[in-house]
Design a protein around this motif. Structure first.
Motif, short mmCIF file in Angstrom:
data_model
loop_
_atom_site.label_atom_id
_atom_site.label_comp_id
_atom_site.label_asym_id
_atom_site.label_seq_id
_atom_site.Cartn_x
_atom_site.Cartn_y
_atom_site.Cartn_z
N UNK A 123 103.22 62.58 74.08
CA UNK A 123 104.19 61.85 74.90
C UNK A 123 105.43 62.69 75.19
N UNK A 124 105.69 63.71 74.38
CA UNK A 124 107.00 64.37 74.48
C UNK A 124 107.00 65.81 74.97
N UNK A 125 105.86 66.47 75.00
CA UNK A 125 105.89 67.89 75.39
C UNK A 125 105.79 68.05 76.91
N UNK A 126 106.86 67.65 77.58
CA UNK A 126 106.91 67.75 79.04
C UNK A 126 106.74 69.21 79.49
N UNK A 127 106.18 69.41 80.68
CA UNK A 127 106.06 70.76 81.23
C UNK A 127 104.77 71.45 80.83
N UNK A 128 103.92 70.75 80.04
CA UNK A 128 102.64 71.30 79.61
C UNK A 128 101.54 70.32 79.96
N UNK A 129 100.38 70.82 80.29
CA UNK A 129 99.22 69.95 80.44
C UNK A 129 98.67 69.72 79.04
N UNK A 130 98.84 68.48 78.56
CA UNK A 130 98.44 68.17 77.17
C UNK A 130 97.06 67.52 77.19
N UNK A 131 96.16 68.06 76.39
CA UNK A 131 94.77 67.57 76.39
C UNK A 131 94.42 67.21 74.95
N UNK A 132 94.11 65.94 74.71
CA UNK A 132 93.75 65.52 73.35
C UNK A 132 92.45 64.73 73.39
N UNK A 133 91.32 65.41 73.11
CA UNK A 133 90.03 64.71 73.12
C UNK A 133 89.73 64.07 71.77
N UNK A 134 88.85 63.08 71.79
CA UNK A 134 88.17 62.64 70.57
C UNK A 134 86.95 63.54 70.43
N UNK A 135 86.81 64.21 69.29
CA UNK A 135 85.61 65.03 69.08
C UNK A 135 84.38 64.14 69.10
N UNK A 136 83.23 64.73 69.43
CA UNK A 136 82.00 63.91 69.41
C UNK A 136 81.86 63.25 68.02
N UNK A 137 81.43 62.00 68.03
CA UNK A 137 81.22 61.28 66.77
C UNK A 137 82.46 60.60 66.24
N UNK A 138 83.60 60.78 66.89
CA UNK A 138 84.84 60.16 66.41
C UNK A 138 85.56 59.46 67.56
N UNK A 139 86.48 58.57 67.20
CA UNK A 139 87.23 57.84 68.22
C UNK A 139 86.29 57.13 69.19
N UNK A 140 86.59 57.28 70.47
CA UNK A 140 85.81 56.58 71.50
C UNK A 140 84.74 57.47 72.12
N UNK A 141 84.56 58.68 71.58
CA UNK A 141 83.52 59.56 72.13
C UNK A 141 82.14 59.13 71.66
N UNK A 142 81.12 59.58 72.39
CA UNK A 142 79.75 59.27 71.97
C UNK A 142 79.50 59.84 70.57
N UNK A 143 78.65 59.14 69.83
CA UNK A 143 78.32 59.60 68.47
C UNK A 143 76.81 59.74 68.33
N UNK A 144 76.25 60.88 68.82
CA UNK A 144 74.80 61.04 68.65
C UNK A 144 74.43 61.12 67.17
N UNK A 145 73.16 60.90 66.87
CA UNK A 145 72.75 60.90 65.46
C UNK A 145 72.70 62.30 64.87
N UNK A 146 72.37 63.29 65.70
CA UNK A 146 72.13 64.64 65.16
C UNK A 146 72.89 65.68 65.99
N UNK A 147 72.90 66.90 65.49
CA UNK A 147 73.37 68.03 66.31
C UNK A 147 74.83 68.37 66.10
N UNK A 148 75.38 68.13 64.92
CA UNK A 148 76.81 68.43 64.70
C UNK A 148 76.97 69.77 63.98
N UNK A 149 77.93 70.55 64.42
CA UNK A 149 78.32 71.78 63.73
C UNK A 149 79.66 72.19 64.32
N UNK A 150 80.36 73.12 63.66
CA UNK A 150 81.61 73.60 64.25
C UNK A 150 81.32 74.24 65.61
N UNK A 151 80.14 74.88 65.72
CA UNK A 151 79.79 75.52 66.98
C UNK A 151 79.64 74.47 68.09
#
Ligand code: MLT
Length: 404
Positions: A177-205
């Motif tokens: 909300x406060x860092x004006x002048x920047x394009x701020x992008x905050x995703x929910x990683x897969x499996x968390x928040x409102x993002x899809x949560x597939x059963x398999x296929x998770x890794x840092x990669x």
């Protein structure tokens, strides 16, 4: 249910001699978006299964602004009228990069049978068309075979905020909300928040690939990465994959080492706990370690918010993240090679999960980096001390200047 939005790219062969998306191609993209929504929702054969074919009786398109090759257009649709044998859909096409409305289409369909006689609209249609809207400022972006929920605000050079486990994008609400002048992008990683949560296929990669694909979709070439805890592990993975796309790095309440054998065993125990007791069991186990003692005592609303955020994480996402955490590589060898990437290391003074000593070691190992210790904060510095964390971020971002 059909997804609420579909992103399609404009290609040069769809454009006219002036380089604009040709109107006939635009109509075809509206049509493609409708098919994609069926394909990703109830199935492309939804109407065939119902024995009712939607024939277009009338279509109106209003063009508001031109689209050009490479633009990513976001198509959304709503059911605006439902009759006995007919229904009306309204579609919009916005350019993802600046959210400008480019065109609006309205189509009246009559449902017909194989002989072309009007028949009732399938009962399931309203439900199929009504996807659950995302809360707040979130939008869905399809990447890497999943829909990520993403908060995108502002214009300017990009900062990508990567949350930890088992949390969501909202840990960054204050800096977003406060860092004006920047394009701020905050995703929910897969499996968390409102993002899809597939059963398999998770890794840092996989998380890193998702976020690189997200940057592509948003038209962002280079970004400052700001990762908290597991978000830092994801940032390290992004650096390994595409360091040329990283303008700067903020490592917050995180560490570089891989899990020890003991920690790996603890991860397996935690997975068993999630399978048996669900997200609530994980939230109960983690909550006491998340916040500084004073914050936990003085701010029950924040304690409750963090608990609810963890409890809302799907078990599939928790199990996937545990696997990714347990199997992540050691990023310590990367640190000494980060001298060309401006880096800020931040840690809450009372962080129990990724303590200050580890943060100091990272800062010592990264040439030219600096450590900032935030007083009276634990593992969730941007939520516990939002003003202090955001002031540090603002100072760091300002020090980077505008890209040349
Ligand atoms: C996190 O906050 O992302 C995790 O606690 C990190 C970890 O468990 O290593």
């Amino acid at each position: 249910m059909a997804p609420a939005e579909i992103d399609l790219t404009v290609y040069p062969d769809e454009c006219d001699a002036y380089g604009h998306l040709n109107q006939a191609s635009f109509v075809a993209l509206f049509e493609r978006a409708r098919w994609e929504m069926l394909a990703r929702g109830p199935g492309m054969d939804f109407f065939t299964r119902q024995g009712a074919w939607p024939a277009v009786r009338k279509s109106t398109v209003e063009y508001h602004a031109p689209a050009f090759p490479g633009d990513i257009l976001r198509f959304a649709q709503v059911l605006v009228h439902l009759g006995r044998t007919s229904f009306t859909l309204r579609q919009t096409a916005r350019r993802l990069r600046d959210d400008s409305l480019l065109a609006t289409a309205e189509l009246v369909f009559v449902c017909v049978d194989a002989q072309g006689r009007p028949i009732p609209v399938p009962e399931a249609l309203p439900q199929v068309m009504a996807d659950k809207p995302l809360p707040g400022n979130l939008r869905r972006v399809a990447v890497n075979g999943v829909n990520l929920a993403v908060d995108v605000r502002g214009q300017g050079p990009a900062v990508l905020f990567i949350h930890g486990y088992p949390l969501d994008h909202s840990i960054w609400d204050y800096p977003m909300a406060h860092l004006e002048g920047w394009m701020r992008i905050a995703p929910d990683l897969r499996g968390m928040g409102q993002s899809d949560a597939p059963d398999l296929g998770y890794s840092m990669a996989t998380y890193a690939d998702d976020l690189l694909a997200l940057l592509n979709t948003l038209g962002v070439e280079r970004a400052v990465l700001c990762g908290l805890s597991m978000g830092g592990y994801v940032a390290f993975e992004m650096l390994r994959r595409a360091r040329e796309r990283v303008r700067g790095l903020v490592l917050m309440d995180t560490r570089s080492e891989a899990d020890t054998a003991d920690l790996r065993r603890a991860r397996d125990a935690s997975a068993a706990q999630a399978r048996e007791g669900g997200s609530a069991a994980i939230a109960a186990a983690m909550l006491p370690k998340m916040l500084a003692a004073g914050v936990a005592a003085d701010n029950p609303a924040l304690v409750d918010r963090v608990r609810r955020m963890m409890e809302a994480t799907p078990v599939a996402g928790i199990l996937g993240a545990i696997t990714a955490l347990r199997d992540r590589p050691d990023s310590t060898p990367l640190l000494s090679a980060l001298g060309d990437i401006p880096t800020l290391v931040v840690v809450g003074e009372e962080d129990q999960i990724t303590p200050r000593q580890g943060a100091q070691q990272m800062a010592d190992a990264i040439p030219g980096s600096r450590l900032a210790v935030v007083p009276a904060a634990g593992h969730l510095t941007p939520m516990e001390r939002p003003e202090a964390a955001t002031a540090l971020l603002a100072e760091f971002l300002t020090s980077l200047g505008r890209p040349g």
